[in-house]
Design an enzyme around this catalytic site. Structure first.
Site, PDB file in Angstrom:
ATOM      1  N   PHE A   1      -1.600  -1.689  -1.157  1.00  0.00           N
ATOM      2  CA  PHE A   1      -2.220  -2.295  -2.150  1.00  0.00           C
ATOM      3  C   PHE A   1      -2.492  -3.498  -0.751  1.00  0.00           C
ATOM      4  O   PHE A   1      -3.682  -4.622  -1.158  1.00  0.00           O
ATOM      5  CB  PHE A   1      -1.332  -3.387  -2.608  1.00  0.00           C
ATOM      6  CG  PHE A   1      -0.736  -4.135  -1.733  1.00  0.00           C
ATOM      7  CD1 PHE A   1      -0.773  -5.410  -1.162  1.00  0.00           C
ATOM      8  CD2 PHE A   1       0.853  -3.927  -1.102  1.00  0.00           C
ATOM      9  CE1 PHE A   1      -0.275  -5.997  -0.787  1.00  0.00           C
ATOM     10  CE2 PHE A   1       1.472  -4.368   0.084  1.00  0.00           C
ATOM     11  CZ  PHE A   1       0.578  -6.098  -0.423  1.00  0.00           C
TER      12      PHE A   1
ATOM     13  N   LYS B   1      -6.311   7.740  -5.959  1.00  0.00           N
ATOM     14  CA  LYS B   1      -5.168   6.992  -6.827  1.00  0.00           C
ATOM     15  C   LYS B   1      -5.057   5.538  -5.795  1.00  0.00           C
ATOM     16  O   LYS B   1      -4.189   5.818  -4.936  1.00  0.00           O
ATOM     17  CB  LYS B   1      -3.977   8.219  -6.379  1.00  0.00           C
ATOM     18  CG  LYS B   1      -3.043   7.940  -7.839  1.00  0.00           C
ATOM     19  CD  LYS B   1      -2.727   6.846  -8.069  1.00  0.00           C
ATOM     20  CE  LYS B   1      -1.052   6.319  -7.002  1.00  0.00           C
ATOM     21  NZ  LYS B   1      -0.987   4.660  -7.519  1.00  0.00           N
TER      22      LYS B   1
ATOM     23  N   GLU C   1      -1.648   0.477  -7.719  1.00  0.00           N
ATOM     24  CA  GLU C   1      -2.124  -0.033  -9.436  1.00  0.00           C
ATOM     25  C   GLU C   1      -1.696  -1.185  -9.313  1.00  0.00           C
ATOM     26  O   GLU C   1      -1.995  -1.401 -10.251  1.00  0.00           O
ATOM     27  CB  GLU C   1      -0.816   0.639  -9.952  1.00  0.00           C
ATOM     28  CG  GLU C   1       0.712   0.328  -9.310  1.00  0.00           C
ATOM     29  CD  GLU C   1       1.383   1.238  -8.599  1.00  0.00           C
ATOM     30  OE1 GLU C   1       0.321   2.009  -7.314  1.00  0.00           O
ATOM     31  OE2 GLU C   1       2.725   1.801  -7.908  1.00  0.00           O
ATOM     32  N   ARG C   2      -1.373  -2.425  -8.226  1.00  0.00           N
ATOM     33  CA  ARG C   2      -1.547  -3.416  -8.181  1.00  0.00           C
ATOM     34  C   ARG C   2      -2.821  -3.790  -7.620  1.00  0.00           C
ATOM     35  O   ARG C   2      -3.482  -5.172  -8.103  1.00  0.00           O
ATOM     36  CB  ARG C   2      -0.925  -3.852  -7.296  1.00  0.00           C
ATOM     37  CG  ARG C   2       0.354  -3.958  -6.556  1.00  0.00           C
ATOM     38  CD  ARG C   2       1.443  -3.962  -5.657  1.00  0.00           C
ATOM     39  NE  ARG C   2       3.282  -3.194  -6.277  1.00  0.00           N
ATOM     40  CZ  ARG C   2       3.618  -3.130  -4.855  1.00  0.00           C
ATOM     41  NH1 ARG C   2       3.433  -3.139  -4.386  1.00  0.00           N
ATOM     42  NH2 ARG C   2       4.652  -2.177  -5.133  1.00  0.00           N
TER      43      ARG C   2
ATOM     44  N   SER D   1       3.857   2.841   2.638  1.00  0.00           N
ATOM     45  CA  SER D   1       4.880   2.296   3.133  1.00  0.00           C
ATOM     46  C   SER D   1       5.910   3.829   4.469  1.00  0.00           C
ATOM     47  O   SER D   1       5.220   4.652   3.749  1.00  0.00           O
ATOM     48  CB  SER D   1       6.018   1.248   2.766  1.00  0.00           C
ATOM     49  OG  SER D   1       6.320   2.461   1.714  1.00  0.00           O
TER      50      SER D   1
ATOM     51  N   CYS E   1      -0.553  -4.155   7.862  1.00  0.00           N
ATOM     52  CA  CYS E   1      -0.156  -2.578   9.168  1.00  0.00           C
ATOM     53  C   CYS E   1      -0.183  -2.728  10.673  1.00  0.00           C
ATOM     54  O   CYS E   1       0.319  -2.320  11.365  1.00  0.00           O
ATOM     55  CB  CYS E   1      -0.376  -1.039   8.725  1.00  0.00           C
ATOM     56  SG  CYS E   1      -2.168  -1.458   9.439  1.00  0.00           S
TER      57      CYS E   1
ATOM     58  N   GLU F   1      10.576  -3.866   8.545  1.00  0.00           N
ATOM     59  CA  GLU F   1       8.925  -4.775   8.815  1.00  0.00           C
ATOM     60  C   GLU F   1       8.443  -5.778   7.406  1.00  0.00           C
ATOM     61  O   GLU F   1       9.018  -5.773   6.042  1.00  0.00           O
ATOM     62  CB  GLU F   1       7.738  -3.313   8.024  1.00  0.00           C
ATOM     63  CG  GLU F   1       6.523  -3.690   7.968  1.00  0.00           C
ATOM     64  CD  GLU F   1       6.209  -2.507   6.949  1.00  0.00           C
ATOM     65  OE1 GLU F   1       5.902  -2.199   6.250  1.00  0.00           O
ATOM     66  OE2 GLU F   1       4.268  -3.046   7.680  1.00  0.00           O
TER      67      GLU F   1
HETATM   68  P1  NAD Z   1       3.676   1.199  -0.950  1.00  0.00           P
HETATM   69  O1  NAD Z   1       4.069   3.130  -0.079  1.00  0.00           O
HETATM   70  O2  NAD Z   1       4.745   1.123  -2.173  1.00  0.00           O
HETATM   71  O3  NAD Z   1       2.002   2.459  -1.929  1.00  0.00           O
HETATM   72  C1  NAD Z   1       1.255   3.202  -1.235  1.00  0.00           C
HETATM   73  C2  NAD Z   1       0.882   4.252  -2.463  1.00  0.00           C
HETATM   74  O4  NAD Z   1       2.005   4.481  -2.562  1.00  0.00           O
HETATM   75  C3  NAD Z   1       0.643   3.116  -3.973  1.00  0.00           C
HETATM   76  O5  NAD Z   1      -0.843   4.256  -4.532  1.00  0.00           O
HETATM   77  C4  NAD Z   1       1.636   3.804  -4.307  1.00  0.00           C
HETATM   78  O6  NAD Z   1       1.474   3.925  -6.027  1.00  0.00           O
HETATM   79  C5  NAD Z   1       2.373   5.476  -4.187  1.00  0.00           C
HETATM   80  N1  NAD Z   1       3.696   5.453  -3.897  1.00  0.00           N
HETATM   81  C6  NAD Z   1       4.502   4.167  -3.764  1.00  0.00           C
HETATM   82  N2  NAD Z   1       5.826   4.238  -4.637  1.00  0.00           N
HETATM   83  C7  NAD Z   1       5.907   6.233  -4.915  1.00  0.00           C
HETATM   84  C8  NAD Z   1       6.814   6.869  -4.648  1.00  0.00           C
HETATM   85  N3  NAD Z   1       8.211   6.219  -4.827  1.00  0.00           N
HETATM   86  N4  NAD Z   1       6.234   8.257  -4.623  1.00  0.00           N
HETATM   87  C9  NAD Z   1       5.307   8.341  -4.235  1.00  0.00           C
HETATM   88  N5  NAD Z   1       4.144   7.451  -4.602  1.00  0.00           N
HETATM   89  C10 NAD Z   1       4.863   6.277  -4.292  1.00  0.00           C
HETATM   90  O7  NAD Z   1       2.296   0.856   0.615  1.00  0.00           O
HETATM   91  P2  NAD Z   1       2.238  -0.448   0.166  1.00  0.00           P
HETATM   92  O8  NAD Z   1       3.393  -1.592  -0.449  1.00  0.00           O
HETATM   93  O9  NAD Z   1       1.354  -0.274  -1.338  1.00  0.00           O
HETATM   94  O10 NAD Z   1       1.395  -0.946   1.161  1.00  0.00           O
HETATM   95  C11 NAD Z   1       2.064  -2.301   2.568  1.00  0.00           C
HETATM   96  C12 NAD Z   1       2.416  -0.717   3.130  1.00  0.00           C
HETATM   97  O11 NAD Z   1       1.255   0.137   3.953  1.00  0.00           O
HETATM   98  C13 NAD Z   1       3.362  -1.625   4.328  1.00  0.00           C
HETATM   99  O12 NAD Z   1       4.523  -0.610   5.129  1.00  0.00           O
HETATM  100  C14 NAD Z   1       2.269  -1.314   5.182  1.00  0.00           C
HETATM  101  O13 NAD Z   1       1.991  -1.533   6.730  1.00  0.00           O
HETATM  102  C15 NAD Z   1       1.420   0.357   5.371  1.00  0.00           C
HETATM  103  N6  NAD Z   1       0.476   0.462   5.540  1.00  0.00           N
HETATM  104  C16 NAD Z   1      -0.452   0.724   6.587  1.00  0.00           C
HETATM  105  C17 NAD Z   1      -1.294   0.893   7.328  1.00  0.00           C
HETATM  106  C18 NAD Z   1      -0.783   2.412   8.111  1.00  0.00           C
HETATM  107  O14 NAD Z   1      -2.714   2.673   8.508  1.00  0.00           O
HETATM  108  N7  NAD Z   1      -0.569   2.461   9.291  1.00  0.00           N
HETATM  109  C19 NAD Z   1      -2.178   0.665   6.766  1.00  0.00           C
HETATM  110  C20 NAD Z   1      -1.976  -0.327   5.279  1.00  0.00           C
HETATM  111  C21 NAD Z   1      -1.164  -0.281   4.511  1.00  0.00           C
END
Ligand code: NAD
Length: 499
Positions: A149, A173, A176-177, A226, A281, A384
């Site tokens: 998101f 994909k 969804e937020r 994450s 991140c 985090e």
């Molecule tokens: P998230 O892991 O909750 O979601 C990321 C994606 O995974 C979304 O599209 C979501 O729909 C999907 N998802 C969520 N739960 C799932 C599950 N149980 N099974 C399958 N798919 C699932 O992350 P977020 O809250 O959207 O984003 C924040 C996180 O992303 C932070 O931890 C941040 O550090 C990280 N981030 C990392 C980078 C990088 O390049 N390393 C860059 C940006 C953000």
């Protein structure tokens, strides 16, 4: 209530599952739209159609594909204001920050305008008698991008650009937020000349993600989100024989040496710690001053800077420093972690827990908080936080500070502020972190380098964007060719054996 669907074969289509997720307005706490969550059937249809479209797209010469990127870049520039507003509306970040989100994605598209140079492969003539070797870089086929998101424009663009310019089709994909920006980017790509079906945007939740990971047509998965989900996706994609690169969470430290310019270090910490409400991140979430005197002097400089930060909705104007966090659950989690820091003995120097904004009482705002005397055993250090909270861990020496960074399970980014080149070089060379800043707090490499963390911040062996991305989205085929001599020697008039 607005219903947001999918982008399939060059058209917006409504979802058929009857399942929706709420898209919130984080500033007011209200539901502003509903996004459809696709079924496995809808996903399969999108993938099958993408597979058909990919054949002609892969056969389109690379320069023509690059021209689509050129036109796409121009359209992103044309619609910069509109895109920034779209990002801010669903994410909550300020307009100048949202423009940065679009801009850092656009810069990857700019590199993709030169994609043919990245796809040339390798050649060796006369590797043996009459033998030439050449290695081609061919697209994987249909790949998937699964995005978080916190950068609604930038990270989808990091996925779309290299994947498509290498000749793949992509199932995107988005989170969804924040679904609207990806759908609009797909529209712009169509306007730029991308054939229908090459990019399909499928909105959804875990059902769709698992469907992608198990689908036999999907050849590669690029994930950002994450750490627990990144690790899960990497494992499941890899066990299904897919190529995967999965980027996860972070805990980025900034070391402040006693010889650093403390005013500059304090400014850097405030920008990198609280920008985008800490939802990056690459945010600095741990300050590590070396020596008690510089720690005291740093805290003294940080407090007034943090206290004057302006928190508010993006609609309040460009002098707002940061907006709300993404959900009520995220706000509750951040406030709970601040409570735990106090209970576990850290000193809460600036307390953002009571922050209220008239007219926005239901918004997900959290004021900026600063902790001093944090230790590695505390939850606020281990987790985090992904909110506007900066923790200070005091180190006795450079070696202690370096060890702290190296012992942390994450390895996305880190920084050092110092006036000493020798210390800076030593740090850059020894630290086990993927992106390092020297007197530079958010070391996001420019788009012709590449982006990726170490340790639990990334799973897989190639970075995103830059040359690595073209390696990730192509596979190598190596040809050994022998051409026998004969014709060029002309006609032979003598009767001879056919050997
Ligand atoms: P998230 O892991 O909750 O979601 C990321 C994606 O995974 C979304 O599209 C979501 O729909 C999907 N998802 C969520 N739960 C799932 C599950 N149980 N099974 C399958 N798919 C699932 O992350 P977020 O809250 O959207 O984003 C924040 C996180 O992303 C932070 O931890 C941040 O550090 C990280 N981030 C990392 C980078 C990088 O390049 N390393 C860059 C940006 C953000």
């Amino acid at each position: 209530m607005q219903e947001i669907g999918h982008w399939i074969n060059g058209k917006r289509v409504a979802g058929t599952s009857g399942r929706f997720a709420d898209v919130m307005n984080p500033a007011t706490g209200e539901v502003q739209a509903k996004v459809a969550l696709a079924t496995l059937g809808e996903l399969d249809h999108a993938i099958q159609e993408a597979a058909k479209a990919q054949v002609a797209w892969a056969a389109t010469n690379p320069q023509r594909r690059a021209r689509v990127m050129m036109a796409f870049g121009a359209l992103i520039n044309r619609d910069m204001e509109k895109l920034a507003e779209m990002v801010a509306r669903e994410h909550g970040k300020t307009i100048p920050d949202a423009k940065g989100d679009v801009q850092r994605g656009l810069e990857v598209i700019e590199v993709c305008m030169g994609a043919p140079a990245m796809l040339k492969g390798e050649a060796m003539d006369s590797a043996g008698p009459g033998i030439d070797l050449y290695a081609m870089r061919q697209p994987l086929g249909v790949v998937a991008g699964i995005t978080p998101f916190n950068f609604p424009a930038m990270i989808p663009l990091w996925k779309i650009g290299p994947a498509l310019s290498s000749g793949n089709a992509m199932i995107l994909k988005p989170s969804e937020r924040v679904p609207s920006t990806s759908l609009y980017l797909a529209e712009l790509l169509q306007e730029a000349g991308l054939p229908d079906g090459v990019l399909q945007v499928v909105n959804g939740d875990k059902t769709v993600v698992d469907g992608i990971l198990d689908h036999p047509v999907i050849q590669g998965v690029g994930f950002v989100g994450s750490t627990p989900i990144a690790q899960y996706i990497y494992g499941r994609a890899a066990s299904n024989g897919k190529r995967a690169q999965c980027f996860g969470g972070a805990k980025n430290h900034m070391i402040i040496m006693p010889d650093a310019d403390l005013d500059k270090a304090a400014d850097a910490l405030v920008g990198a710690g609280y920008g985008a409400a800490g939802e990056r991140c690459i945010a600095i979430s741990v300050a590590v001053p070396v020596g008690q005197t510089s720690a005291d002097a740093l805290i003294e400089r940080l407090i007034p800077r943090i206290e004057k930060l302006k928190v508010g909705p993006y609609t309040a104007g460009n002098d707002i420093d940061f907006g709300p966090v993404i959900t009520q659950a995220s706000k509750d989690r951040i406030l709970g972690l601040i409570d735990s820091g106090v209970e576990q003995g850290a000193k809460l120097v600036v307390d953002g827990r009571g922050f209220k904004l008239q007219g926005y009482e239901n918004g997900f705002f959290v004021g900026p908080s600063l902790f001093d005397n944090v230790t590695p055993e505390m939850e606020i250090y281990k987790q985090e936080i992904f909110g506007p909270v900066l923790s200070t861990v005091r180190a006795k020496s450079y070696d202690d500070a370096l060890k702290l960074v190296m012992d942390n399970e994450y390895g996305n980014g880190t920084a050092i502020f110092t006036a000493d080149g020798d210390t800076a070089r030593d740090f850059a060379s020894r630290v086990n972190v993927g992106m390092v800043g020297i007197n530079f707090p958010i070391p996001v490499p420019l788009s012709y380098f590449s982006f990726g963390g170490w340790k639990k911040s990334a799973f897989g062996d190639l970075n995103q964007y830059g040359p690595d991305a073209f390696r990730f989205y192509t596979k190598t085929k190596t040809v050994t060719a022998r051409w026998f001599s004969g014709i060029k020697e002309g006609a032979s008039l003598n009767f001879k054996a056919l050997d």
